[in-house]
Enzyme design. Structure first.
Site, PDB file in Angstrom:
ATOM      1  N   LYS A 137     -15.224  -7.261   5.550  1.00  0.00           N
ATOM      2  CA  LYS A 137     -14.120  -6.439   5.051  1.00  0.00           C
ATOM      3  C   LYS A 137     -14.345  -6.139   3.570  1.00  0.00           C
ATOM      4  O   LYS A 137     -14.508  -7.053   2.763  1.00  0.00           O
ATOM      5  CB  LYS A 137     -12.777  -7.167   5.240  1.00  0.00           C
ATOM      6  CG  LYS A 137     -12.414  -7.484   6.687  1.00  0.00           C
ATOM      7  CD  LYS A 137     -12.049  -6.231   7.459  1.00  0.00           C
ATOM      8  CE  LYS A 137     -10.695  -5.692   7.071  1.00  0.00           C
ATOM      9  NZ  LYS A 137      -9.565  -6.490   7.549  1.00  0.00           N
ATOM     10  N   LYS A 144     -16.625   0.048  10.140  1.00  0.00           N
ATOM     11  CA  LYS A 144     -15.440  -0.477  10.827  1.00  0.00           C
ATOM     12  C   LYS A 144     -14.280   0.491  10.594  1.00  0.00           C
ATOM     13  O   LYS A 144     -13.814   0.654   9.476  1.00  0.00           O
ATOM     14  CB  LYS A 144     -15.083  -1.861  10.295  1.00  0.00           C
ATOM     15  CG  LYS A 144     -13.879  -2.494  10.960  1.00  0.00           C
ATOM     16  CD  LYS A 144     -13.608  -3.867  10.361  1.00  0.00           C
ATOM     17  CE  LYS A 144     -12.412  -4.520  11.033  1.00  0.00           C
ATOM     18  NZ  LYS A 144     -11.155  -3.760  10.822  1.00  0.00           N
ATOM     19  N   CYS A 200      26.654  11.180  -7.856  1.00  0.00           N
ATOM     20  CA  CYS A 200      25.521  10.594  -8.581  1.00  0.00           C
ATOM     21  C   CYS A 200      24.506  11.693  -8.904  1.00  0.00           C
ATOM     22  O   CYS A 200      23.963  12.327  -7.988  1.00  0.00           O
ATOM     23  CB  CYS A 200      24.871   9.495  -7.750  1.00  0.00           C
ATOM     24  SG  CYS A 200      23.398   8.782  -8.525  1.00  0.00           S
TER      25      CYS A 200
END
Length: 667
Positions: free
Chosen positions: A313, A119, A431
């Site tokens: 799956k 798949k 910064c």
């Protein structure tokens, strides 16, 4: 040349180009270098320009894109594109197998052969061919209706514009569009950090929605076919149809197997659970289908999915570990990202000791605490993520994560812009973390490519107050650098040399290197074409910027805001004094060819006309990339004097070797 001669040559070129496309994308057996292939394509396009009446929609020249689609038309699928039901365990697979057996017994059918196939983790599409020519490509959409994305589909080289065998009437091919891991990484490398795709599937879905098919063509995508409908002989089983798809010019992935028992199905599933990680693309499971296609209609479907197929799956790769601490990183644009420090654990073949927590909202959603045991997951994402805590295992001394209200680097109060999930440090000019981030971005390979300017040195330069912005880099002197840790005289000389070489980097690379929010490499190139000088770009308003391809209101506003800041204008003055390229050179932007597009080159030996850095720059400007070691994937080895062992390895691997003169000729 007469139109008859042109017609014959065009037919030859189209056939040859499609043959090489098939060999490259479907067989992985290229016979031509990218350069040789591009020359064939250029000849075809030149003939079609000279004889426009001979241009047809199925010509390989139509793959390069260029169509702007403001809105995709909606089309209705001939048959619904149903999604498959998902299973997540061997038990559920067995339930499906037994359920099909029961249904077949009711139909008095006793042969139950299944097909197991990988798949692909991509985007499903439908292709319609009429008399062998591609006429439409559409997304799945809601299963009944989808978007007609034919201009984008034509750009995908693994989709034949004309079938390799003649077929009368209409046939439909369905399959999955996906992006290979290597192409996905290359795409992300050229995008701003805050706009990078999480995984190849997201990148594919986002690309297919683009309105500019030329940009789709630049992003290398692939297609795998798994469904064929409309043949005169509808008695063919599923495997025979896969073979037919291959004969028609499609790739089917090649990884499928007939299975006659549940044991054979489980063997295939288990076999690929580990092997899939070695594939060049993402696959997230196995599809099981009844091989007898004639029975598909008899078994039918539910409202959402067919009864004759199912998707297993694979579980995402997860591991249990302990969260030891959370640090808050400040990105180059001020984004505050919480990062979990973990007890090292093996996950998907590598040791993981850090994991992203994304943002403050995610910490709250997970209800995670310091010293909690957590599950981390790697499922195609760029870095692992914490997916859940294990509250039953929470130690007695676990304690809450202290969410900062001020920047951990400069102590500036944090802000949260409207409609955004992240918090930011607004102190961008002072910064230290943001300054370091901008310096590292400026020096990165896709930007100014300043060798030797890494994390440790950047940290020292900022801490010592020697560098406040990227313009200060060009004021550095060797004695200053020699005093740094691990920076002797030789290293200092090398860095000064690298900085000097970076002054010649092209204008579009400089635009990318500036680190303007939402401006990646592709956008920087478009800006360089539209505004040939940095001064012109600085004076452009939002309306003018929005006229540039792929630049919407958000990007336009970001560019205007960047150049409206006094600090940005001061930076431009520094870069001008440092003699950087603040305008588009005709040789570098306007007229540069793309002869190395998509190619990987390696240099060996001593070059007579260029330094290695200069040669690499020429390759990158022409669309290629320079690699440091040779492999089968290397497109060309450029051999100078005394080439050494790389030459022998190139011959063994079948990598094409060219001389420096041939290299010059290709440019």
């Amino acid at each position: 040349m007469t139109i008859i001669d042109a017609s014959e040559r065009i037919a030859q070129l189209r056939q040859e180009i499609e043959r090489h496309n098939y060999l490259y994308f479907n067989e992985a057996k290229p016979e031509l270098s990218d350069y040789e292939f591009d020359k064939l394509l250029e000849e075809l396009m030149a003939l079609e320009r000279e004889f426009p009446d001979l241009l047809t929609p199925d010509s390989p020249s139509q793959r390069v894109g260029g169509t702007i689609t403001k809105e995709f038309p909606v089309v209705t699928h001939r048959e619904p594109m149903l999604s498959l039901a998902n299973t997540y365990s061997a038990g559920e697979v067995a339930e499906f197998y037994n359920r099909v057996a029961k249904l077949l017994a009711a139909e008095n059918v006793h042969k139950q052969e299944m097909v197991a196939e990988l798949k692909f983790d991509g985007v499903a599409i439908s292709l319609l061919y009429r008399d062998g020519v591609l006429v439409r490509g559409a997304t799945r959409g809601d299963g009944v209706q989808g978007d007609d994305i034919t201009p984008n589909i034509r750009t995908i080289a693994s989709i034949p514009l004309r079938l390799h065998q003649p077929l009368a009437g209409e046939v439909e091919v369905r399959g999955e569009i996906f992006m290979r891991k290597e192409d996905f990484e290359q795409l992300n490398d050229n995008r701003p950090e805050e706009e990078r795709f999480a995984n190849p599937r997201n990148a594919t879905a986002g690309t297919l929605k683009l309105q500019d098919s030329a940009e789709v063509a630049r992003r290398r995508m692939n297609f795998v076919a798994y469904y064929l409908k409309g043949l005169k002989d509808e008695t063919l089983d599923h495997v025979s149809r896969l073979h037919k798809l291959e004969a028609l010019g499609f790739t089917t992935g090649g990884h499928y197997r007939r299975c006659k028992t549940i044991e054979e199905i489980n063997t295939f599933i288990n076999e690929w659970e580990e092997k899939r990680w070695k594939l060049p693309y993402e696959t997230d499971g196995v599809v099981l289908k009844l091989n007898n296609v004639q029975l598909w209609e008899q078994l039918g479907a539910t409202a959402k999915s067919p009864r004759w197929a199912i998707a297993y799956k694979y579980p995402a790769q997860q591991a249990r570990t302990q969260l030891c601490n959370v640090v808050f990183q400040v990105g180059r644009i001020g984004t505050i990202t919480p990062v979990a420090e973990l007890t090292p654990v093996l996950l998907a073949g590598s040791t993981v000791s850090r994991s992203t927590l994304h943002n403050f909202d995610e910490i709250e959603r997970l209800s995670v605490m310091i010293l909690d045991y957590v599950m981390i997951e790697k499922s195609g994402e760029v870095i692992p993520k914490v997916v859940r805590t294990l509250p039953d295992e929470r130690p007695a001394d676990a304690h809450a994560i202290a969410i900062p209200t001020h920047c951990p680097e400069c102590d500036t109060p944090l802000i949260k812009p409207e409609n955004e999930v992240s918090w930011y440090c607004p102190n961008e000019e002072h910064c230290p973390a943001q300054i370091r981030g901008r310096l590292l971005h400026f020096a990165s390979r896709n930007a100014m490519d300043i060798k030797g300017l890494g994390d440790a040195l950047v940290e020292q330069l900022v801490a010592w107050g020697l560098v406040h912005d990227v313009g200060d880099l060009y004021l550095l002197q060797e004695p200053q650098l020699e005093r740094m840790e691990r920076m002797g005289k030789k290293s200092a000389q090398n860095l000064i040399r690298a900085l000097d070489e970076s002054r010649t980097r092209s204008y579009d690379r400089l635009l990318y290197a500036l680190g303007i929010r939402h401006v990646g490499r592709a956008t920087a190139r478009e800006l360089a074409h539209a505004f040939p000088t940095l001064d012109a770009l600085m004076q452009a308003n939002e309306e003018r910027l929005a006229e540039v391809p792929d630049i919407g209101t958000t990007v336009a506003q970001s560019i205007v805001d960047f150049f409206a800041k006094p600090s940005s204008r001061q930076l431009v003055d520094k870069l001008r004094e440092a003699r950087l390229q603040l305008a588009a050179s005709a040789s570098k932007i306007e007229q540069v060819n793309r002869n190395f597009e998509g190619m990987s080159l390696l240099f060996t030996g001593t070059l007579e006309r260029y330094t290695r850095q200069q040669a690499a720059e020429l390759v990158v400007e022409r669309g290629g990339r320079v690699v440091e070691s040779i492999s089968k994937k290397t497109s060309l080895l450029v051999a100078g004097r005394d080439g050494g062992s790389k030459l022998d390895k190139a011959h063994k691997l079948g990598v094409r070797v060219i001389s420096e003169d041939e290299f010059m000729g290709m440019m």
